[in-house]
Design an enzyme around this catalytic site. Structure first.
Site, PDB file in Angstrom:
ATOM      1  N   THR A 182       0.799  -1.223   0.000  1.00 51.65           N
ATOM      2  CA  THR A 182       0.000   0.000   0.000  1.00 51.65           C
ATOM      3  C   THR A 182       0.830   1.269   0.000  1.00 51.65           C
ATOM      4  O   THR A 182       0.300   2.344  -0.239  1.00 51.65           O
ATOM      5  CB  THR A 182      -0.919   0.005   1.227  1.00 51.65           C
ATOM      6  OG1 THR A 182      -0.124  -0.251   2.388  1.00 51.65           O
ATOM      7  CG2 THR A 182      -1.984  -1.081   1.128  1.00 51.65           C
ATOM      8  N   ARG A 199      -6.926  14.641   4.566  1.00 54.18           N
ATOM      9  CA  ARG A 199      -5.737  15.121   3.888  1.00 54.18           C
ATOM     10  C   ARG A 199      -5.006  13.950   3.254  1.00 54.18           C
ATOM     11  O   ARG A 199      -4.790  12.921   3.884  1.00 54.18           O
ATOM     12  CB  ARG A 199      -4.795  15.848   4.858  1.00 54.18           C
ATOM     13  CG  ARG A 199      -5.297  17.200   5.322  1.00 54.18           C
ATOM     14  CD  ARG A 199      -4.316  17.858   6.280  1.00 54.18           C
ATOM     15  NE  ARG A 199      -3.044  18.158   5.628  1.00 54.18           N
ATOM     16  CZ  ARG A 199      -1.875  17.669   6.014  1.00 54.18           C
ATOM     17  NH1 ARG A 199      -1.798  16.824   7.025  1.00 54.18           N
ATOM     18  NH2 ARG A 199      -0.766  18.016   5.390  1.00 54.18           N
ATOM     19  N   ILE A 200      -4.629  14.105   2.023  1.00 55.79           N
ATOM     20  CA  ILE A 200      -3.883  13.066   1.309  1.00 55.79           C
ATOM     21  C   ILE A 200      -2.391  13.308   1.540  1.00 55.79           C
ATOM     22  O   ILE A 200      -1.861  14.360   1.200  1.00 55.79           O
ATOM     23  CB  ILE A 200      -4.222  13.078  -0.192  1.00 55.79           C
ATOM     24  CG1 ILE A 200      -5.719  12.854  -0.399  1.00 55.79           C
ATOM     25  CG2 ILE A 200      -3.399  12.035  -0.927  1.00 55.79           C
ATOM     26  CD1 ILE A 200      -6.253  11.552   0.187  1.00 55.79           C
ATOM     27  N   LYS A 256       0.603   9.977  -4.923  1.00 58.94           N
ATOM     28  CA  LYS A 256       0.853   8.907  -5.884  1.00 58.94           C
ATOM     29  C   LYS A 256       0.379   7.558  -5.356  1.00 58.94           C
ATOM     30  O   LYS A 256      -0.307   6.812  -6.055  1.00 58.94           O
ATOM     31  CB  LYS A 256       2.353   8.853  -6.222  1.00 58.94           C
ATOM     32  CG  LYS A 256       2.686   8.076  -7.483  1.00 58.94           C
ATOM     33  CD  LYS A 256       4.138   8.320  -7.877  1.00 58.94           C
ATOM     34  CE  LYS A 256       4.452   7.698  -9.233  1.00 58.94           C
ATOM     35  NZ  LYS A 256       5.845   7.984  -9.650  1.00 58.94           N
ATOM     36  N   THR A 257       0.731   7.235  -4.108  1.00 62.89           N
ATOM     37  CA  THR A 257       0.311   5.953  -3.560  1.00 62.89           C
ATOM     38  C   THR A 257      -1.179   5.949  -3.248  1.00 62.89           C
ATOM     39  O   THR A 257      -1.845   4.906  -3.374  1.00 62.89           O
ATOM     40  CB  THR A 257       1.116   5.590  -2.296  1.00 62.89           C
ATOM     41  OG1 THR A 257       1.009   6.648  -1.346  1.00 62.89           O
ATOM     42  CG2 THR A 257       2.573   5.362  -2.642  1.00 62.89           C
ATOM     43  N   LYS A 310      -7.346  10.381   6.620  1.00 60.67           N
ATOM     44  CA  LYS A 310      -8.136   9.165   6.782  1.00 60.67           C
ATOM     45  C   LYS A 310      -7.575   8.126   5.814  1.00 60.67           C
ATOM     46  O   LYS A 310      -6.661   8.409   5.046  1.00 60.67           O
ATOM     47  CB  LYS A 310      -9.617   9.433   6.484  1.00 60.67           C
ATOM     48  CG  LYS A 310     -10.256  10.481   7.389  1.00 60.67           C
ATOM     49  CD  LYS A 310     -11.779  10.462   7.246  1.00 60.67           C
ATOM     50  CE  LYS A 310     -12.291  11.672   6.566  1.00 60.67           C
ATOM     51  NZ  LYS A 310     -13.770  11.782   6.570  1.00 60.67           N
ATOM     52  N   GLY A 311      -8.096   6.918   5.837  1.00 59.89           N
ATOM     53  CA  GLY A 311      -7.546   5.844   5.014  1.00 59.89           C
ATOM     54  C   GLY A 311      -8.156   5.786   3.630  1.00 59.89           C
ATOM     55  O   GLY A 311      -9.292   6.211   3.409  1.00 59.89           O
ATOM     56  N   VAL A 312      -7.399   5.212   2.669  1.00 63.76           N
ATOM     57  CA  VAL A 312      -7.887   5.073   1.294  1.00 63.76           C
ATOM     58  C   VAL A 312      -7.813   3.641   0.778  1.00 63.76           C
ATOM     59  O   VAL A 312      -8.156   3.374  -0.374  1.00 63.76           O
ATOM     60  CB  VAL A 312      -7.112   5.998   0.323  1.00 63.76           C
ATOM     61  CG1 VAL A 312      -7.292   7.448   0.699  1.00 63.76           C
ATOM     62  CG2 VAL A 312      -5.633   5.644   0.273  1.00 63.76           C
ATOM     63  N   GLU A 338      -9.536   0.814   1.437  1.00 62.02           N
ATOM     64  CA  GLU A 338     -10.776   0.103   1.147  1.00 62.02           C
ATOM     65  C   GLU A 338     -11.719   0.866   0.235  1.00 62.02           C
ATOM     66  O   GLU A 338     -12.418   0.287  -0.608  1.00 62.02           O
ATOM     67  CB  GLU A 338     -11.513  -0.208   2.456  1.00 62.02           C
ATOM     68  CG  GLU A 338     -11.367  -1.632   2.934  1.00 62.02           C
ATOM     69  CD  GLU A 338     -10.127  -1.835   3.775  1.00 62.02           C
ATOM     70  OE1 GLU A 338      -9.822  -2.988   4.115  1.00 62.02           O
ATOM     71  OE2 GLU A 338      -9.454  -0.852   4.087  1.00 62.02           O
TER      72      GLU A 338
END
Length: 774
Positions: free
Chosen positions: A487, A648-649, A653-654, A722-724, A726
């Site tokens: 990931t 916030r990202i 890229k990932t 936050k997570g990306v 899923e």
């Protein structure tokens, strides 16, 4: 942990990467190691006396082992031992608790080679250990077994009537609740729909097969290289199941070739490899075959019934979502399937129910977006159906019922930029040009359809410890027992640390994948950035405070009486904010203090009192174009726009790569993936790549990802992230289904939507006598 672990070789960014800031499209720091072969996976670590184990798989679904004949296998040159439940000398503890890993559901975990009982087809019944892999593989084919066969049942749909509520639930699972009187509201509504939906079994197929290499040390210490999503979870399992002190076991997983949930729990090759190493007092490697990758957990088969109702203006008045999933006879595996239907849209009357049916299969396991991949699919197809009953645009219908608060809990969202996702995604896709009537667009021999769906996934934060060590030569080493399952954990954590300390990326190393490192949670649920990443930020802030105090102690210090907010860290220096020339190098600070290194540790704990006041989730809007050859039943997904609100990202890229990967899997779930069971044998039949279809390059076309502007300091005080992991898959299958309806006028309610279903209609869903769930 102050120095890099030998042979872990944590990667650093290549020279010239330079300074980074959140949101930059930074290439993976582990990329070079992976493409050059320097990255070593679980089955690639050497030992001087290494032996090879090959698993013998059982062939019946239920019963007892009557006889095992290992004589032919033991006669093969190079064979050291054939381990079975009859000759296992290693003590395995006898209570269920000893076999419960950190993510285990309620019930009795499966124990390989523990007794003569057969619980499912494909169960490991023996382990052949030899000096070479070839000898072990040949000998494994010579092991002969007979069974006392018992009657089995693997058919979920034939047993919906015997569904039951789950036993005491695992942590993190919230039983579904309800409000109002949804059945009465549905009965009274002028516009309503009722339908049943079905999702077939899917199996994880990561590139790296599950493997464990156990290196047996001279002092009996076990160093285990395992394909896992948590080195500490695997160590926990080994130490408890075999009664070993955790100091006698070290588990490492520096590189993981994809897992997607299959590595959340220790799989059976791990205890088999440990068992053999302890019994033989030698190093052992066990690698599962591709076919054996289908012999443990899977995404469970799921049946749904949904009833939706609205007034003639399109305001929802009733939501009913009931689901029944399969589990094993041993454990009550549960997912959050129906709860999404109580969170996504404003409605005063909601009824949710979820039950299980025990079958003679291995316990299911989490697969990317567990529960949501099925639950949101069913809800979002139903929402499309009701929109057509109302003669409303599907996007307008969703905006009409936009939930400003969590409808069931009446809590505000910590952040929710779903409206922005709808706007950005629809504009990029060109949704305003969509004719509402099905079968209204064509391109040559193909019908063209546009569909959309909403996505939602939890924003989780767990507990983690992080260590940060700044060396006198300017190197920063940050450590936590996190995992990188492909990931981008190495990259993101390095970015967070580099930005916090003002260092170029190539001067920062993030160390993960070792059970002796500071505590980290199992890598799952899209929680690693908000958890471990926040821990990294916290450790670096403590390091900054320590360095400021050390700088204040220097003679004639310009930093005396200054607070942290009044200084900056840049290029290996501490200086007055906005005055890069007015400062001192960190090397000088350490030299004056007589130190060659300075270390700080940080414990990240969720802000429970604050967080429980909010609903916390990531959101998305998925827009999809399909082209359908109706004569052949062939569907092509030619365009997808996925707009995501995920705080916030950190690494653009990932993060984009994660969403693209999720969309690809969503297309695969929608059109290709299903593991079929021959219920007469109780066995998965297409347990190979030739017959278990996954999306390939030819199936994937244009995918565009948009990130909404969002900052969530409730989920992550330190980062706003936050997570990306899923959210990329959630809603994709529904958008494909809805696009197929728009193209053809045919409503498909099952996954996968294979050509036979497009030609003949859904035939998996039992449209008669659905059970009443409570």
């Amino acid at each position: 942990m102050t120095d890099l672990i030998p042979d872990l070789r944590a990667p650093s960014a290549p020279e010239g990467t330079g300074r980074v800031k959140s949101g930059m499209p930074v290439s993976r720091v582990d990329g070079r190691a992976k493409v050059t072969g320097a990255a070593r996976y679980a089955a690639e670590h050497a030992a001087p006396d290494l032996t090879y184990g090959v698993v013998v798989s059982g062939t019946v679904a239920k019963g007892r082992i009557k006889t095992i004949d290992t004589s032919a296998a033991e006669a093969v040159p190079g064979v050291i031992a054939v381990l079975t439940h009859e000759n296992r000398k290693v003590k395995m503890r006898g209570n269920d608790l000893a076999y419960k890993d950190m993510t285990a559901p309620a019930g009795s975990p499966f124990r390989p080679l523990y007794s003569d009982r057969i619980f499912y087809s494909g169960q490991p019944v023996a382990l052949v250990v030899a000096e070479t892999f070839e000898a072990a593989r040949h000998a494994a084919s010579l092991v002969s077994l007979t069974y006392d066969v018992e009657e089995h049942d693997t058919n979920l749909l034939a047993n919906l009537g015997r569904a039951y509520k789950p036993r005491p639930l695992k942590a993190g699972f919230t039983p579904p609740s309800s409000k109002g009187d949804a059945d009465a509201a549905w009965d009274a509504a002028p516009v309503k729909i009722e339908a049943q939906y079905y999702n077939g079994v899917e199996h994880h197929n990561p590139m790296e097969m599950h493997a464990s290499t156990v290196v047996y040390g001279e002092d009996g210490h076990l160093t285990v290289y395992d394909k896992t999503q948590s080195s500490q979870n695997s160590r926990w399992y080994i130490s408890h199941a075999f009664g070993l002190s955790k100091d006698k076991v070290t588990v490492r997983n520096p590189y993981v070739g994809g897992a997607f949930g299959s590595g959340l729990r220790p799989q059976y090759q791990l205890p088999l490899a440990v068992m053999a190493a302890l019994q033989l007092k030698r190093s052992v490697r066990v690698v599962l075959t591709r076919q054996q990758m289908f012999s443990f957990g899977h995404r469970p088969e799921t049946w749904h019934r949904i009833k939706l109702a609205a007034d003639r203006d399109g305001q929802l008045s009733a939501i009913v979502h009931e689901a029944i999933q399969e589990t094993s006879r041993l454990e009550d595996y549960v997912e959050v399937v129906v709860n999404w239907s109580g969170q996504m849209y404003a409605c005063d009357n909601i009824k949710l129910a979820y039950e299980l049916v025990g079958t003679d299969r291995y316990t299911p396991i989490d697969m990317r977006a567990p529960g949501a991949a099925h639950g949101v699919h069913a809800l979002e197809v139903a929402m499309d159906e009701l929109a057509y009953e109302l003669k409303m645009d599907p996007l307008a219908f969703r905006l009409k019922n936009y939930a400003e608060k969590n409808p069931l809990e009446d809590k505000p969202y910590s952040s929710k930029e779903l409206r922005q996702c709808y706007q950005l995604g629809s504009e990029r896709f060109g949704w305003k040009d969509r004719p509402i009537e099905p079968r209204s667009m064509r391109d040559g021999e193909e019908l063209v359809g546009w569909g959309m769906a909403t996505g939602m996934w939890d924003s989780l934060v767990m507990v983690a410890r992080v260590s940060a060590v700044l060396h006198a030569d300017g190197r920063l080493v940050v450590s936590s027992a996190a995992s990188d399952i492909g990931t981008g954990t190495y990259t993101v954590m390095s970015m967070i640390a580099a930005e916090a300390m003002g260092l170029p990326m190539e001067r920062v190393t993030f160390q993960l994948g070792d059970s002796t490192l500071p505590l980290a949670p199992v890598e799952g649920g899209s929680s690693h950035v908000s958890t471990v990443g926040s821990g990294v930020a916290g450790a670096c802030e403590k390091l900054q405070k320590t360095l400021l105090k050390m700088a204040q102690a220097m003679p004639d210090s310009i930093f005396r009486k200054l607070q942290l907010r009044q200084v900056e860290f840049n290029d290996g220096r501490i200086h007055l904010r906005g005055q890069p020339d007015n400062g001192v190098s960190l090397s000088e600070v350490l030299a004056h203090a007589g130190k060659d290194r300075v270390e700080e540790k940080f414990l990240l704990t969720p802000q429970m009192l604050k967080q429980r006041k909010y609903s916390r989730a990531v959101h998305s809007a998925v827009f999809c174009e399909v082209r359908v050859n109706e004569k052949l039943g062939i569907v092509r997904v030619t365009r997808v726009v996925n707009a995501v609100a995920a705080g916030r990202i950190i690494s653009a890229k990932t993060a984009e790569s994660q969403i693209v990967g999720g969309v690809v899997w969503g297309i695969s779930q929608a059109l290709h993936e299903e593991t079929y069971t021959d219920h007469r044998l109780g066995r998965f039949m297409n347990h190979n790549y030739a017959e278990y279809h996954v999306a390939v390059n030819a199936d994937i076309h244009d995918i565009q990802v948009i990130f909404a502007d969002e900052d969530d300091r409730v989920v992550s005080k330190q980062l706003g992230a936050k997570g990306v992991g899923e959210i990329g898959i959630v809603g994709v299958a529904a958008a494909v289904s809805n696009a197929i309806f728009h193209a053809t006028g045919k409503r498909l309610r099952t996954t996968p939507m294979s050509p036979d279903k497009l030609l003949l209609g859904d035939h998996e869903v039992p449209l008669h006598s659905p059970p009443e769930l409570n």
